[in-house]
Design an enzyme around this catalytic site. Sequence first.
Site, short mmCIF file in Angstrom:
data_model
loop_
_atom_site.label_atom_id
_atom_site.label_comp_id
_atom_site.label_asym_id
_atom_site.label_seq_id
_atom_site.Cartn_x
_atom_site.Cartn_y
_atom_site.Cartn_z
N ASP A 268 -59.62 -0.03 17.47
CA ASP A 268 -60.12 1.23 16.88
C ASP A 268 -61.04 1.98 17.83
O ASP A 268 -61.95 2.70 17.40
CB ASP A 268 -60.87 0.97 15.55
CG ASP A 268 -60.02 0.22 14.56
OD1 ASP A 268 -58.83 0.56 14.44
OD2 ASP A 268 -60.54 -0.71 13.91
N ASN B 27 -49.80 -3.31 11.97
CA ASN B 27 -51.01 -3.83 11.33
C ASN B 27 -52.27 -3.08 11.71
O ASN B 27 -53.33 -3.33 11.17
CB ASN B 27 -51.20 -5.32 11.68
CG ASN B 27 -51.09 -5.61 13.16
OD1 ASN B 27 -50.38 -4.93 13.87
ND2 ASN B 27 -51.79 -6.61 13.62
N ALA B 28 -52.19 -2.19 12.66
CA ALA B 28 -53.38 -1.40 12.99
C ALA B 28 -52.95 0.05 12.96
O ALA B 28 -51.78 0.35 12.74
CB ALA B 28 -53.90 -1.77 14.36
N HIS C 123 -53.39 4.04 14.83
CA HIS C 123 -53.97 5.01 15.75
C HIS C 123 -54.06 6.31 15.00
O HIS C 123 -53.07 6.75 14.43
CB HIS C 123 -53.03 5.29 16.92
CG HIS C 123 -52.88 4.15 17.87
ND1 HIS C 123 -53.92 3.39 18.29
CD2 HIS C 123 -51.80 3.70 18.53
CE1 HIS C 123 -53.47 2.49 19.15
NE2 HIS C 123 -52.20 2.67 19.30
N LYS D 118 -66.23 8.89 21.11
CA LYS D 118 -67.12 9.07 19.96
C LYS D 118 -68.61 9.17 20.34
O LYS D 118 -69.49 8.77 19.57
CB LYS D 118 -66.89 7.96 18.94
CG LYS D 118 -65.44 7.96 18.42
CD LYS D 118 -65.21 7.09 17.23
CE LYS D 118 -65.07 7.87 15.97
NZ LYS D 118 -64.52 7.14 14.84
N LEU D 119 -68.88 9.67 21.53
CA LEU D 119 -70.28 9.84 21.92
C LEU D 119 -70.97 10.82 20.97
O LEU D 119 -72.16 10.68 20.66
CB LEU D 119 -70.35 10.37 23.37
CG LEU D 119 -71.74 10.37 23.97
CD1 LEU D 119 -72.30 8.96 24.12
CD2 LEU D 119 -71.77 11.07 25.33
N ASP D 120 -70.21 11.82 20.48
CA ASP D 120 -70.77 12.82 19.56
C ASP D 120 -71.36 12.19 18.29
O ASP D 120 -72.30 12.71 17.70
CB ASP D 120 -69.68 13.84 19.15
CG ASP D 120 -68.45 13.15 18.59
OD1 ASP D 120 -67.86 12.31 19.31
OD2 ASP D 120 -68.08 13.43 17.44
P1 GDP Z 1 -57.17 3.44 18.03
O1 GDP Z 1 -56.45 2.49 17.14
O2 GDP Z 1 -57.84 2.77 19.18
O3 GDP Z 1 -56.33 4.59 18.44
O4 GDP Z 1 -58.38 4.05 17.18
P2 GDP Z 1 -58.35 4.65 15.69
O5 GDP Z 1 -57.41 5.76 15.63
O6 GDP Z 1 -58.23 3.56 14.69
O7 GDP Z 1 -59.86 5.13 15.56
C1 GDP Z 1 -60.39 6.15 16.29
C2 GDP Z 1 -60.85 7.22 15.30
O8 GDP Z 1 -61.84 8.01 15.90
C3 GDP Z 1 -59.77 8.20 14.89
O9 GDP Z 1 -60.00 8.62 13.57
C4 GDP Z 1 -59.93 9.36 15.87
O10 GDP Z 1 -59.47 10.61 15.36
C5 GDP Z 1 -61.42 9.36 16.02
N1 GDP Z 1 -61.90 9.78 17.33
C6 GDP Z 1 -61.37 9.47 18.55
N2 GDP Z 1 -62.18 9.94 19.53
C7 GDP Z 1 -63.22 10.56 18.91
C8 GDP Z 1 -64.40 11.21 19.38
O11 GDP Z 1 -64.66 11.30 20.57
N3 GDP Z 1 -65.26 11.68 18.44
C9 GDP Z 1 -65.02 11.58 17.11
N4 GDP Z 1 -65.92 12.08 16.26
N5 GDP Z 1 -63.93 10.98 16.63
C10 GDP Z 1 -63.04 10.45 17.52
#
Ligand code: GDP
Length: 427
Positions: A13, A38-39, A41, A332-334
């Site tokens: 995630d 199972n996971a 994106h 997700k630094l924001d």
């Molecule tokens: P993955 O399985 O590694 O692709 O990750 P996920 O999709 O499960 O989780 C990442 C979540 O964070 C998703 O809901 C994305 O839309 C969100 N996301 C990704 N990058 C950013 C970011 O830089 N900032 C914010 N606020 N959300 C992000």
Amino acid sequence: MSSCAIVGINWGDEGKGRMVDLLTEDYDVVVRYQGGGNAGHTVVNDKGKFALHLLPSGIFRQGVVNVLGNGVALDPENLWTEMEDVRSKGVDITPDSLKISDRASLLLPWHRELDGLEEARLADRQYGSTKQGIAPFYSDKYQKKTVLAGELFYPDELRRHLRDILEWKNLTLTGVYGAQPCAWEDVEKWLDDYCEKIKPFVCDTGAFLRKARDSGKNILFEAQLGALRDLDFGICPYTTSSNTLASYAPIGSGLPSMKIDRVMGVVKAYSTCVGEGPFVGEMTGEEADRLREAGAEYGAKTGRPRRVAPVDLVATRYGVQVQGATSIALTKLDVLSYMDEIPLCVRYEVNGRQTDEFPFPTELYGAKAVIEYMPGWKCDISGVRQWEDLPPAARDYVTRIEKAAGCPVTHVSVGPERDSIIIRNVK
Ligand code: GDP
């Protein structure tokens, strides 16, 4: 020809799908090489917001060929349902844009049920499975008790093979778990309802990939979950049942002899973890609720609230090492912009001794996080697109992670949208 693997450095995630969606611009082929449905994106782009489970994240780019390699847990039911859902939102999926390896093993109709039965048997000792049948699938694959997607082209042999496996599997369902046996009619229905639908997409993807590589196409490998969930190098037994590491990408894709040029490790600016198992530095109470809300940390597949913790420099360095990451995308630094000061787990204390080394899984149960704080930046950074425009405190935070991980942070993500990204030139 260039190749790159996008992999998770932590517990999954991290935002890998978002990075694949961004980078597919430069790639011709995107391959999923392990794991199953199972996971999830989550990808946000001009076509909308999508939760992908099995489809490669390149599916949204016109001209990109998406491959489900031999290493994935190919669940015809989940895949078809997902394809229908994505198509209903205006995304075209054809045998030109999606190719399924004929050597991918099929997740069979009883695998999901077996997953649920075993978690129920474990009761309060559950592994926290998503109950998508992944563990029973991979154990059966290694016992050679499942079928290959390519067998769909040989209906008589396929049925003989499936009948043999069904006879064996019903011994487990009834004898071990006291459950109902699976009926042959259900298998026929599954073949009709789902396998026949995905059959036009099944082909020799190994041959396709070899040709793509030899003709100079750029290939992107997309991982599921993260280093700490790797079957061999993760936090056993709270891992997934496949290998999440970049070095497995060539094997699980169908290009076993290939060397990957770049490995982009995706790290989240704080830690999250879904399911059971040790999670050093886990936050609780209001502090955890606030971070979970700010980051919208709820599972894409299950909706389960994710457990949250400060960024973990010990686990991140280990993840970078086992992935062989050549760069980091920090996402997700924001989300951290609300914090006055930002906690970081800088070391572990194991058996009264502080360490930088990620310990053997059994030692994680007693490990404590050594926390240090850095000043927050307390302003909205979601509109920033240049490294120099980030507040100094945010830059310091990123470079602290970079130094501890021993790997350059080349991308900083400040929002879920495709263009919410800072690309950094690091020497
Ligand atoms: P993955 O399985 O590694 O692709 O990750 P996920 O999709 O499960 O989780 C990442 C979540 O964070 C998703 O809901 C994305 O839309 C969100 N996301 C990704 N990058 C950013 C970011 O830089 N900032 C914010 N606020 N959300 C992000």
